[in-house]
Design a protein around this motif. Structure first.
Motif, PDB file in Angstrom:
ATOM      1  N   ASP A  87       0.831  -1.203   0.000  1.00 14.06           N
ATOM      2  CA  ASP A  87       0.000   0.000   0.000  1.00 14.06           C
ATOM      3  C   ASP A  87       0.864   1.251   0.000  1.00 14.06           C
ATOM      4  N   ALA A  88       0.381   2.279  -0.670  1.00 14.09           N
ATOM      5  CA  ALA A  88       1.115   3.537  -0.745  1.00 14.09           C
ATOM      6  C   ALA A  88       1.075   4.266   0.597  1.00 14.09           C
ATOM      7  N   TYR A  89       2.011   5.157   0.789  1.00  9.60           N
ATOM      8  CA  TYR A  89       2.057   6.014   1.976  1.00  9.60           C
ATOM      9  C   TYR A  89       0.806   6.892   2.021  1.00  9.60           C
ATOM     10  N   GLY A  90       0.345   7.297   0.840  1.00  3.43           N
ATOM     11  CA  GLY A  90      -0.900   8.054   0.718  1.00  3.43           C
ATOM     12  C   GLY A  90      -1.506   7.842  -0.651  1.00  3.43           C
ATOM     13  N   THR A  91      -2.831   7.880  -0.746  1.00  2.30           N
ATOM     14  CA  THR A  91      -3.523   7.705  -2.023  1.00  2.30           C
ATOM     15  C   THR A  91      -4.679   8.686  -2.110  1.00  2.30           C
ATOM     16  N   LEU A  92      -4.822   9.303  -3.277  1.00  4.20           N
ATOM     17  CA  LEU A  92      -5.931  10.220  -3.516  1.00  4.20           C
ATOM     18  C   LEU A  92      -6.643   9.829  -4.808  1.00  4.20           C
ATOM     19  N   LEU A  93      -7.952   9.857  -4.782  1.00  2.00           N
ATOM     20  CA  LEU A  93      -8.760   9.561  -5.964  1.00  2.00           C
ATOM     21  C   LEU A  93      -8.888  10.808  -6.814  1.00  2.00           C
ATOM     22  N   LEU A  94      -8.478  10.707  -8.074  1.00  2.00           N
ATOM     23  CA  LEU A  94      -8.589  11.821  -9.007  1.00  2.00           C
ATOM     24  C   LEU A  94      -9.818  11.694  -9.905  1.00  2.00           C
ATOM     25  N   TYR A  95     -10.077  10.459 -10.364  1.00  2.00           N
ATOM     26  CA  TYR A  95     -11.191  10.239 -11.282  1.00  2.00           C
ATOM     27  C   TYR A  95     -12.040   9.080 -10.798  1.00  2.00           C
ATOM     28  N   ASP A  96     -13.352   9.301 -10.795  1.00  5.97           N
ATOM     29  CA  ASP A  96     -14.331   8.277 -10.429  1.00  5.97           C
ATOM     30  C   ASP A  96     -15.325   8.171 -11.579  1.00  5.97           C
ATOM     31  N   ARG A  97     -15.475   6.984 -12.115  1.00  4.64           N
ATOM     32  CA  ARG A  97     -16.346   6.811 -13.281  1.00  4.64           C
ATOM     33  C   ARG A  97     -17.779   7.273 -13.021  1.00  4.64           C
ATOM     34  N   SER A  98     -18.220   7.204 -11.778  1.00  5.83           N
ATOM     35  CA  SER A  98     -19.595   7.574 -11.464  1.00  5.83           C
ATOM     36  C   SER A  98     -19.790   9.082 -11.303  1.00  5.83           C
ATOM     37  N   ALA A  99     -18.696   9.841 -11.327  1.00  2.00           N
ATOM     38  CA  ALA A  99     -18.788  11.292 -11.147  1.00  2.00           C
ATOM     39  C   ALA A  99     -18.638  12.005 -12.486  1.00  2.00           C
ATOM     40  N   PRO A 100     -19.261  13.164 -12.632  1.00  2.00           N
ATOM     41  CA  PRO A 100     -19.202  13.873 -13.920  1.00  2.00           C
ATOM     42  C   PRO A 100     -17.911  14.671 -14.082  1.00  2.00           C
ATOM     43  N   TRP A 101     -17.535  14.894 -15.326  1.00  2.00           N
ATOM     44  CA  TRP A 101     -16.437  15.800 -15.633  1.00  2.00           C
ATOM     45  C   TRP A 101     -16.936  17.240 -15.550  1.00  2.00           C
ATOM     46  N   VAL A 102     -16.009  18.124 -15.167  1.00  2.00           N
ATOM     47  CA  VAL A 102     -16.293  19.558 -15.143  1.00  2.00           C
ATOM     48  C   VAL A 102     -15.341  20.230 -16.126  1.00  2.00           C
ATOM     49  N   PRO A 103     -15.854  21.060 -17.050  1.00  2.00           N
ATOM     50  CA  PRO A 103     -14.957  21.733 -17.997  1.00  2.00           C
ATOM     51  C   PRO A 103     -13.986  22.669 -17.278  1.00  2.00           C
TER      52      PRO A 103
END
Length: 235
Positions: free
Chosen positions: A205-221
């Motif tokens: 496991d990484a020291y820290g992990t952050l979610l950048l993209y989630d398929r269920s969430a919309p893109w914002v221009p």
């Protein structure tokens, strides 16, 4: 008479103390705002050769996007408040993702304690290994099995170049660019994995992990500023 003046003197002293406390607190807040002000590294995308070529090809049709409703700072018990991504942008037409990674000086104190280092590391050095992990759904027709590891496939992507570095009084910034980031409909998520450079093991496991993209969430221009447009046009 001296006794009758004592309460008045005490009130004046208390008022002066209250004013002094307010001035000190206001000064500290003002200092923190100034010290934590984001530098140039956070103001605008990196206009590299790929981005310039893409703008030359697509013009105003160049797509830049990000996701807004996400955790921007690590919140696990082992790394609460250690790391954050203050901004990121994804350019799907050239499969490039750019982000600005940030950690404050107290994170270095935690690093020293977590790894039993003899001293606090130099903040001018690159102390963290950052990679992206793309998780793909092997059975996109059945989203109900996305929690089953055998139904998912992960692909790790390293940064395309050395990070751009910047520091403020309180914070340390690194701007990274990742190429070949192909986010497809079957991509479930894109994660930023953070490892200490003295303990890089991608099987753990990484020291820290952050979610950048989630398929269920919309893109914002992502809206380009006038300065970014000038740089894209080479003005």
């Amino acid at each position: 008479m001296a006794r009758s003046r004592a309460p008045r003197i005490i009130r004046h002293i208390l008022k002066l103390l209250l004013v002094l406390i307010i001035l000190v607190v206001s000064g500290l807040l003002f200092w923190r705002v100034c010290a934590s002000e984001d530098y140039e590294i956070t103001k605008g995308i990196t206009v590299n050769e790929q981005v310039k070529a893409a703008y030359a090809e697509y013009g105003d049709g160049l797509i830049l996007q990000y996701q807004k409703d996400r955790a921007t700072i690590t919140k696990a018990e082992k790394n609460y408040g250690y790391f954050s991504v203050v901004e990121y942008v994804y350019l799907p037409q050239i499969k490039q993702l750019q982000l600005v990674f940030r950690y404050n000086n107290s994170t270095l104190e935690h690093l020293k304690a977590d790894y039993a280092l003899s001293e606090i590391p130099n903040r001018e050095t690159d102390l963290y290994d950052l990679t992206l992990t793309l998780t793909t759904d092997l059975t996109p027709e059945d989203p109900s099995d996305n929690l089953q590891q055998d139904k998912l496939q992960s692909h790790r992507i390293h940064a395309s170049s050395e990070p751009v570095r910047e520091t403020t009084t309180l914070y340390n910034y690194r701007r990274y660019t990742f190429d070949n980031v192909d986010i497809k409909p079957e991509t479930v998520g894109v994660f930023l994995d953070i490892y200490y450079v003295g303990d890089v093991n991608y099987d753990l496991d990484a020291y820290g992990t952050l979610l950048l993209y989630d398929r269920s969430a919309p893109w914002v221009p992502y809206e380009l500023s006038s300065d970014e447009l000038k740089r894209l046009k080479g003005e």
